[in-house]
Design a protein around this motif. Structure first.
Motif, PDB file in Angstrom:
ATOM      1  N   ASP A 222      -7.717   8.115  -2.906  1.00 47.12           N
ATOM      2  CA  ASP A 222      -6.702   7.163  -3.334  1.00 47.12           C
ATOM      3  C   ASP A 222      -7.128   6.408  -4.598  1.00 47.12           C
ATOM      4  O   ASP A 222      -6.293   6.093  -5.440  1.00 47.12           O
ATOM      5  N   LEU A 223      -8.414   6.114  -4.724  1.00 49.84           N
ATOM      6  CA  LEU A 223      -8.893   5.387  -5.910  1.00 49.84           C
ATOM      7  C   LEU A 223      -8.683   6.230  -7.160  1.00 49.84           C
ATOM      8  O   LEU A 223      -8.269   5.740  -8.205  1.00 49.84           O
ATOM      9  N   GLU A 224      -8.977   7.525  -7.007  1.00 51.05           N
ATOM     10  CA  GLU A 224      -8.766   8.453  -8.133  1.00 51.05           C
ATOM     11  C   GLU A 224      -7.280   8.465  -8.516  1.00 51.05           C
ATOM     12  O   GLU A 224      -6.931   8.418  -9.697  1.00 51.05           O
ATOM     13  N   TYR A 225      -6.398   8.510  -7.519  1.00 52.67           N
ATOM     14  CA  TYR A 225      -4.957   8.547  -7.806  1.00 52.67           C
ATOM     15  C   TYR A 225      -4.487   7.251  -8.462  1.00 52.67           C
ATOM     16  O   TYR A 225      -3.587   7.271  -9.310  1.00 52.67           O
ATOM     17  N   PHE A 226      -5.064   6.119  -8.073  1.00 54.11           N
ATOM     18  CA  PHE A 226      -4.691   4.856  -8.711  1.00 54.11           C
ATOM     19  C   PHE A 226      -4.992   4.917 -10.209  1.00 54.11           C
ATOM     20  O   PHE A 226      -4.243   4.390 -11.019  1.00 54.11           O
ATOM     21  N   VAL A 227      -6.111   5.570 -10.549  1.00 53.55           N
ATOM     22  CA  VAL A 227      -6.498   5.670 -11.960  1.00 53.55           C
ATOM     23  C   VAL A 227      -5.652   6.730 -12.669  1.00 53.55           C
ATOM     24  O   VAL A 227      -5.059   6.470 -13.720  1.00 53.55           O
TER      25      VAL A 227
ATOM     26  N   GLY B 201      -3.895   5.021   2.998  1.00 51.60           N
ATOM     27  CA  GLY B 201      -2.638   5.298   3.651  1.00 51.60           C
ATOM     28  C   GLY B 201      -2.442   6.661   4.244  1.00 51.60           C
ATOM     29  O   GLY B 201      -2.481   7.664   3.541  1.00 51.60           O
ATOM     30  N   ASP B 202      -2.258   6.675   5.572  1.00 45.51           N
ATOM     31  CA  ASP B 202      -1.778   7.842   6.297  1.00 45.51           C
ATOM     32  C   ASP B 202      -2.713   9.039   6.284  1.00 45.51           C
ATOM     33  O   ASP B 202      -2.269  10.166   6.513  1.00 45.51           O
ATOM     34  N   TYR B 203      -3.989   8.828   6.034  1.00 48.78           N
ATOM     35  CA  TYR B 203      -4.940   9.921   6.253  1.00 48.78           C
ATOM     36  C   TYR B 203      -4.995  10.159   7.762  1.00 48.78           C
ATOM     37  O   TYR B 203      -4.771   9.257   8.560  1.00 48.78           O
TER      38      TYR B 203
ATOM     39  N   ALA C  71       0.867  -1.185   0.000  1.00 49.07           N
ATOM     40  CA  ALA C  71       0.000   0.000   0.000  1.00 49.07           C
ATOM     41  C   ALA C  71       0.900   1.229   0.000  1.00 49.07           C
ATOM     42  O   ALA C  71       1.595   1.491   0.980  1.00 49.07           O
ATOM     43  N   PRO C  72       0.941   1.952  -1.128  1.00 41.56           N
ATOM     44  CA  PRO C  72       1.919   3.034  -1.258  1.00 41.56           C
ATOM     45  C   PRO C  72       1.594   4.290  -0.446  1.00 41.56           C
ATOM     46  O   PRO C  72       2.502   5.018  -0.067  1.00 41.56           O
ATOM     47  N   GLY C  73       0.314   4.555  -0.202  1.00 43.74           N
ATOM     48  CA  GLY C  73      -0.045   5.790   0.518  1.00 43.74           C
ATOM     49  C   GLY C  73       0.259   7.030  -0.315  1.00 43.74           C
ATOM     50  O   GLY C  73       0.950   7.946   0.130  1.00 43.74           O
ATOM     51  N   LEU C  74      -0.286   7.059  -1.527  1.00 47.89           N
ATOM     52  CA  LEU C  74       0.049   8.143  -2.461  1.00 47.89           C
ATOM     53  C   LEU C  74      -0.409   9.517  -1.978  1.00 47.89           C
ATOM     54  O   LEU C  74       0.270  10.523  -2.203  1.00 47.89           O
ATOM     55  N   ALA C  75      -1.565   9.575  -1.322  1.00 47.65           N
ATOM     56  CA  ALA C  75      -2.117  10.876  -0.920  1.00 47.65           C
ATOM     57  C   ALA C  75      -1.151  11.628  -0.013  1.00 47.65           C
ATOM     58  O   ALA C  75      -1.012  12.849  -0.101  1.00 47.65           O
ATOM     59  N   TRP C  76      -0.473  10.892   0.832  1.00 43.47           N
ATOM     60  CA  TRP C  76       0.489  11.511   1.747  1.00 43.47           C
ATOM     61  C   TRP C  76       1.584  12.229   0.957  1.00 43.47           C
ATOM     62  O   TRP C  76       1.944  13.360   1.249  1.00 43.47           O
ATOM     63  N   LEU C  77       2.106  11.553  -0.067  1.00 48.51           N
ATOM     64  CA  LEU C  77       3.188  12.143  -0.866  1.00 48.51           C
ATOM     65  C   LEU C  77       2.677  13.368  -1.627  1.00 48.51           C
ATOM     66  O   LEU C  77       3.309  14.433  -1.625  1.00 48.51           O
ATOM     67  N   ILE C  78       1.526  13.216  -2.256  1.00 46.92           N
ATOM     68  CA  ILE C  78       0.983  14.292  -3.096  1.00 46.92           C
ATOM     69  C   ILE C  78       0.709  15.545  -2.269  1.00 46.92           C
ATOM     70  O   ILE C  78       1.146  16.649  -2.597  1.00 46.92           O
ATOM     71  N   HIS C  79      -0.022  15.355  -1.193  1.00 47.17           N
ATOM     72  CA  HIS C  79      -0.496  16.531  -0.444  1.00 47.17           C
ATOM     73  C   HIS C  79       0.581  17.128   0.466  1.00 47.17           C
ATOM     74  O   HIS C  79       0.515  18.315   0.766  1.00 47.17           O
TER      75      HIS C  79
END
Ligand SMILES: [Zn+2]
Length: 425
Positions: free
Chosen positions: A337-342, A322-324, A269-277
């Motif tokens: 996160d689903l939006e970011y996966f797409v 991840g990490d919200y 689970a990469p936790g993309l939102a954490w990196l982006i925001h």
């Protein structure tokens, strides 16, 4: 528990098959019948919900959840909340996940030793509403590693965000203590984290410490997960059977090959939102876009996206979440996160949905009874206004979640609206 028939719904069953018009009968806490077409299932003695064409899908799973991260801007600010307020905060947060369509969450570390266990028990006993939850330990880190937030001039274990150990003996003691408290999972901080002042590509935890932790956890039937951003830490996860790998941004070819060989055993689970925001939306809290810290996170985001695309191609299980629970990624916004996966990882909307439903059942340890709309499975269901395959973003809108059912019981009842929804029975 009432018997409920969802009729006139588009069933997105979580198997990967394209949605079909059908009916789903829930009896007790299980899905008893799934039928194609309409008016094929008996309606006597059941509450009939006419979905008016809405999508019925499995409840979602968040693969990396911290109920006790309290929407603050730093680990220190999370840590400083007193236990009484903290427990209440985590209880309210648990409900927020269910309100947002997440009927299962994998705890990814608690901010205080027993917080996750207490909340899980309160949910399971019906004391508070919340998703199915795997309770985690505090993060276990090394002296000077991620989570050692104590000031250098005050040597005191109680002043650190994480449970800090040095050497296999201290590790063993820490793991045993958390198992005594009743955790489902043990969390190890293998790599660093830029915001904590330790490079993401550093790997401060030693192999003998990892061996001691994993052996102790497995002896007691517990699973292990790890904060693992560096290539080295991902390899250590695979070599030592750490099942759930968080982040994995900098996994190199060697790490990917290793993971590929054992992909049936692992989840990422990469936790993309954490990196982006953190890179782009934390100016108000001192991380301005373009600052050295923000640049580090942009760099990691780029690496993580490339790595996750490669993993996805290899069939490695990559899950959203991840990490919200930080100031700039508050609880309840997790469906982003689903939006970011797409948009960032090239998942099709169907693949993104499967990653948080079917794979969700797998990471929860219930691959044969959770995460799909299938006869015999547990009745964790969402009734969604619209088609998430056409627009994955609608899952971010709580008003689109017409009904939320967990374990056969409505957490959110559908409003009976003329022309939209009809209840009978
Ligand atoms: Zn985390």
């Amino acid at each position: 528990m009432a018997n409920v028939l969802f009729s006139n719904v588009r069933v997105m069953d979580g198997s990967g098959e394209y949605p079909f018009t059908g009916e789903v009968l829930v009896q007790g806490n299980r899905i008893r019948r799934v039928a194609r077409g309409s008016r094929n299932l008996p309606t006597s003695g059941v509450t009939v919900i006419d979905g008016a064409g809405a999508t019925l899908m499995p409840g979602m799973t968040e693969a990396h959840t911290h109920f006790s991260w309290n929407d603050q801007p730093s680990l220190d600010a999370i840590f400083r909340m007193p236990p009484e307020e903290h427990t209440l905060f985590a209880a309210v947060t648990a409900k927020t996940y269910l309100d947002s369509g997440f009927t299962s969450c994998v705890g990814a570390a608690a901010a205080k030793p027993r917080l996750d266990v207490v909340i899980r028990n309160a949910i399971n006993s019906g004391q508070i509403p919340g998703p199915r939850y795997l309770a985690n330990s505090q993060e276990i880190g090394t002296v000077g590693g991620l989570g050692d937030t104590a000031p250098p001039h005050v040597e005191h274990e109680g002043l650190s965000f994480a449970c800090i150990v040095s050497g296999p003996e201290e590790m063993r003691r820490a793991v045993r203590r958390f198992i005594k408290y009743g955790v489902d999972l043990i969390k190890l901080n293998l790599s660093g984290e830029e915001i904590a002042g330790l490079g993401a590509e550093e790997t401060p935890m030693d192999e003998d410490e990892i061996v001691a932790a994993v052996r102790e956890a497995k002896k007691r039937g517990k699973r292990v997960c790890a904060h693992a951003r560096s290539a080295e830490s991902v390899k250590l996860c695979v070599e030592h059977g750490i099942e759930i790998i968080y982040h994995a941004s900098f996994a190199d070819e060697e790490a990917l090959n290793l993971l590929d060989k054992h992909k049936d055993k692992h989840f990422v689970a990469p936790g993309l939102a954490w990196l982006i925001h953190t890179a782009r939306d934390a100016a108000q809290w001192g991380i301005k876009p373009g600052s050295p810290m923000a640049i580090q996170y942009e760099r990691e985001l780029a690496a993580a996206c490339e790595t996750m695309k490669k993993m996805h191609k290899r069939g490695i299980r990559v899950l959203p979440g991840g990490d919200y629970g930080f100031a700039w990624i508050p609880h309840g916004t997790n469906a982003k996160d689903l939006e970011y996966f797409v948009s960032l990882l090239g998942f099709t909307p169907m693949e993104a949905l499967l990653a948080c439903t079917k794979l969700g059942g797998e990471i929860m340890g219930k691959p044969n009874e959770l995460g799909q709309v299938k006869e015999g499975y547990l009745a964790d269901l969402l009734l969604v206004d619209g088609d998430p395959l056409a627009n994955i973003k609608i899952l971010q809108e709580k008003s689109r979640l017409l009904a939320i059912m967990k374990d056969g019981e409505f957490h959110k009842w559908p409003d009976a609206q003329p022309g939209r929804m009809r209840m009978a029975g």
